[in-house]
Design a protein around this motif. Structure first.
Motif, PDB file in Angstrom:
ATOM      1  N   LYS A  93     -45.095  43.536 -24.202  1.00 24.59           N
ATOM      2  CA  LYS A  93     -44.615  44.461 -24.234  1.00 24.59           C
ATOM      3  C   LYS A  93     -43.404  44.712 -23.227  1.00 24.59           C
ATOM      4  N   PHE A  94     -44.633  44.707 -21.831  1.00 20.85           N
ATOM      5  CA  PHE A  94     -43.661  44.653 -20.645  1.00 20.85           C
ATOM      6  C   PHE A  94     -42.363  43.595 -20.165  1.00 20.85           C
ATOM      7  N   PHE A  95     -43.047  42.723 -21.155  1.00 23.24           N
ATOM      8  CA  PHE A  95     -41.704  41.711 -21.096  1.00 23.24           C
ATOM      9  C   PHE A  95     -40.437  41.823 -22.132  1.00 23.24           C
ATOM     10  N   TYR A  96     -40.637  42.768 -22.967  1.00 21.39           N
ATOM     11  CA  TYR A  96     -40.249  43.104 -23.943  1.00 21.39           C
ATOM     12  C   TYR A  96     -39.279  44.504 -23.616  1.00 21.39           C
ATOM     13  N   ASP A  97     -40.217  45.589 -23.310  1.00 22.20           N
ATOM     14  CA  ASP A  97     -39.408  46.488 -22.353  1.00 22.20           C
ATOM     15  C   ASP A  97     -38.561  46.506 -20.789  1.00 22.20           C
ATOM     16  N   VAL A  98     -38.468  45.264 -20.324  1.00 18.51           N
ATOM     17  CA  VAL A  98     -37.662  44.690 -19.369  1.00 18.51           C
ATOM     18  C   VAL A  98     -36.563  44.116 -19.892  1.00 18.51           C
ATOM     19  N   GLY A  99     -36.268  43.358 -20.949  1.00 23.98           N
ATOM     20  CA  GLY A  99     -35.149  42.912 -21.723  1.00 23.98           C
ATOM     21  C   GLY A  99     -34.965  43.738 -22.024  1.00 23.98           C
ATOM     22  N   ALA A 125     -31.989  39.532 -19.461  1.00 26.52           N
ATOM     23  CA  ALA A 125     -32.592  40.342 -21.220  1.00 26.52           C
ATOM     24  C   ALA A 125     -33.087  38.900 -21.683  1.00 26.52           C
ATOM     25  N   LYS A 126     -32.204  37.174 -21.359  1.00 23.66           N
ATOM     26  CA  LYS A 126     -32.872  36.772 -22.703  1.00 23.66           C
ATOM     27  C   LYS A 126     -33.546  35.894 -21.877  1.00 23.66           C
ATOM     28  N   ASP A 127     -34.303  35.896 -20.722  1.00 21.11           N
ATOM     29  CA  ASP A 127     -34.569  35.098 -20.520  1.00 21.11           C
ATOM     30  C   ASP A 127     -36.600  36.271 -20.063  1.00 21.11           C
ATOM     31  N   ALA A 128     -36.175  37.644 -20.340  1.00 26.13           N
ATOM     32  CA  ALA A 128     -37.689  38.284 -20.283  1.00 26.13           C
ATOM     33  C   ALA A 128     -37.730  38.572 -21.651  1.00 26.13           C
ATOM     34  N   TYR A 129     -37.366  38.604 -23.086  1.00 23.16           N
ATOM     35  CA  TYR A 129     -37.379  38.150 -23.924  1.00 23.16           C
ATOM     36  C   TYR A 129     -37.643  36.917 -24.615  1.00 23.16           C
ATOM     37  N   ARG A 130     -37.295  35.682 -23.658  1.00 23.02           N
ATOM     38  CA  ARG A 130     -38.129  34.477 -24.128  1.00 23.02           C
ATOM     39  C   ARG A 130     -39.506  34.711 -23.784  1.00 23.02           C
ATOM     40  N   SER A 131     -39.743  35.471 -22.463  1.00 26.11           N
ATOM     41  CA  SER A 131     -41.283  35.770 -22.013  1.00 26.11           C
ATOM     42  C   SER A 131     -42.144  36.136 -22.803  1.00 26.11           C
ATOM     43  N   ALA A 132     -41.182  37.292 -23.721  1.00 24.83           N
ATOM     44  CA  ALA A 132     -42.415  37.983 -24.170  1.00 24.83           C
ATOM     45  C   ALA A 132     -42.548  37.400 -25.621  1.00 24.83           C
ATOM     46  N   LEU A 133     -41.880  36.350 -26.060  1.00 23.03           N
ATOM     47  CA  LEU A 133     -42.175  35.377 -27.120  1.00 23.03           C
ATOM     48  C   LEU A 133     -42.987  34.063 -27.114  1.00 23.03           C
ATOM     49  N   LYS A 134     -43.260  34.243 -24.982  1.00 19.97           N
ATOM     50  CA  LYS A 134     -43.706  32.980 -24.711  1.00 19.97           C
ATOM     51  C   LYS A 134     -45.623  33.827 -24.982  1.00 19.97           C
ATOM     52  N   PRO A 137     -45.205  35.330 -29.895  1.00 23.48           N
ATOM     53  CA  PRO A 137     -44.889  34.174 -30.524  1.00 23.48           C
ATOM     54  C   PRO A 137     -44.500  35.232 -31.630  1.00 23.48           C
ATOM     55  N   GLN A 138     -45.605  35.860 -32.094  1.00 20.47           N
ATOM     56  CA  GLN A 138     -45.028  36.939 -33.527  1.00 20.47           C
ATOM     57  C   GLN A 138     -45.008  38.783 -33.376  1.00 20.47           C
ATOM     58  N   LEU A 139     -43.855  38.515 -31.829  1.00 20.51           N
ATOM     59  CA  LEU A 139     -43.535  40.332 -32.004  1.00 20.51           C
ATOM     60  C   LEU A 139     -41.638  40.223 -32.003  1.00 20.51           C
ATOM     61  N   TRP A 140     -41.862  39.832 -33.480  1.00 17.93           N
ATOM     62  CA  TRP A 140     -40.284  40.307 -34.078  1.00 17.93           C
ATOM     63  C   TRP A 140     -39.100  40.722 -33.430  1.00 17.93           C
ATOM     64  N   ASP A 141     -39.368  42.168 -32.732  1.00 18.68           N
ATOM     65  CA  ASP A 141     -38.610  42.989 -32.142  1.00 18.68           C
ATOM     66  C   ASP A 141     -37.969  42.301 -31.125  1.00 18.68           C
ATOM     67  N   ALA A 142     -38.964  41.723 -30.268  1.00 21.35           N
ATOM     68  CA  ALA A 142     -38.634  40.637 -28.679  1.00 21.35           C
ATOM     69  C   ALA A 142     -37.089  39.580 -29.069  1.00 21.35           C
ATOM     70  N   ARG A 143     -37.831  38.575 -30.884  1.00 20.24           N
ATOM     71  CA  ARG A 143     -36.818  37.862 -31.150  1.00 20.24           C
ATOM     72  C   ARG A 143     -35.680  38.449 -31.765  1.00 20.24           C
ATOM     73  N   TYR A 144     -35.054  39.549 -32.946  1.00 21.70           N
ATOM     74  CA  TYR A 144     -34.420  40.046 -33.557  1.00 21.70           C
ATOM     75  C   TYR A 144     -33.552  40.652 -32.289  1.00 21.70           C
ATOM     76  N   ASN A 145     -34.014  40.864 -31.477  1.00 14.48           N
ATOM     77  CA  ASN A 145     -33.143  41.778 -30.079  1.00 14.48           C
ATOM     78  C   ASN A 145     -32.392  40.301 -29.058  1.00 14.48           C
ATOM     79  N   LEU A 146     -33.155  39.332 -28.974  1.00 15.92           N
ATOM     80  CA  LEU A 146     -33.247  38.190 -28.501  1.00 15.92           C
ATOM     81  C   LEU A 146     -32.483  36.960 -29.052  1.00 15.92           C
ATOM     82  N   ASP A 147     -31.843  37.888 -30.240  1.00 14.63           N
ATOM     83  CA  ASP A 147     -30.802  37.365 -30.764  1.00 14.63           C
ATOM     84  C   ASP A 147     -29.431  37.847 -31.115  1.00 14.63           C
TER      85      ASP A 147
END
Length: 185
Positions: A93-99, A125-134, A137-147
């Motif tokens: 959640k933290f890395f998602y918010d940073v992204g 932002a890409k790095d933060a979303y990738r850290s959130a997904l690490k 891995p089921q955090l779909w909002d991070a996957r969408y925002n990374l895209d």
């Protein structure tokens, strides 16, 4: 005689054990109450520092408070304690918010035509979303925002390595920033 002495000590031991349990319970409730007060103050938009022994969730609440206010550097100072105390779900959640905070900065820079300022924000932002997904891995909002942010700036790793060699060449006519995406992917 020994059995009689044990029978006399048994109520004393039971009372002492009950008092220790009661003290520990009260101490835990006091800690939870103080953490709830800090979390409520942060939710009410008041500047409050969490205690040093704060839980991962309370540290995340403080980081979220800072990230919403575009104070990313202050929030990133909490990353070690958040990951350590909150575990993977809170870290995600933290890395998602940073992204999200970095993406907001990047979009603001794009809208004001500050391309050179937007490119590093998009990459962070890409790095933060990738850290959130690490972390989750089921955090779909991070996957969408990374895209979405991957569409803002293209990744050309071979060009970045060769960039040092080509400093004497004229500036690129084509930027790394193709444009702000519109609509759904």
């Amino acid at each position: 005689m020994r059995l009689g002495a044990l029978k006399c000590l048994l109520p004393v031991v039971a009372v002492v054990t009950a008092l220790v349990w009661l003290g520990q319970t009260l101490w835990t409730l006091h800690g939870e109450r103080s953490e709830r007060a800090v979390a409520d103050a942060l939710a009410a938009n008041r500047e409050v520092q969490p205690p040093d022994d704060a839980s991962g969730d309370l540290l995340f609440a403080r980081a979220h408070f800072l990230l919403v206010r575009d104070r990313i550097d202050e929030a990133q100072a909490l990353v070690g304690r958040i990951v350590e105390r909150g575990g993977p779900p809170v870290a995600a959640k933290f890395f998602y918010d940073v992204g999200n905070a970095r993406a907001r900065r990047a979009v603001g820079a794009i809208e004001s035509s500050q391309i050179n300022r937007a490119i590093p924000e998009v990459r962070l932002a890409k790095d933060a979303y990738r850290s959130a997904l690490k972390a989750d891995p089921q955090l779909w909002d991070a996957r969408y925002n990374l895209d979405v942010v991957m569409r803002l700036v293209r990744d050309f790793p071979e060009l970045e390595a060769a960039e040092e060699e080509t400093k004497a060449q004229p500036k690129k006519l084509w930027t790394d920033l193709p444009g702000r995406p519109r609509g759904l992917p």
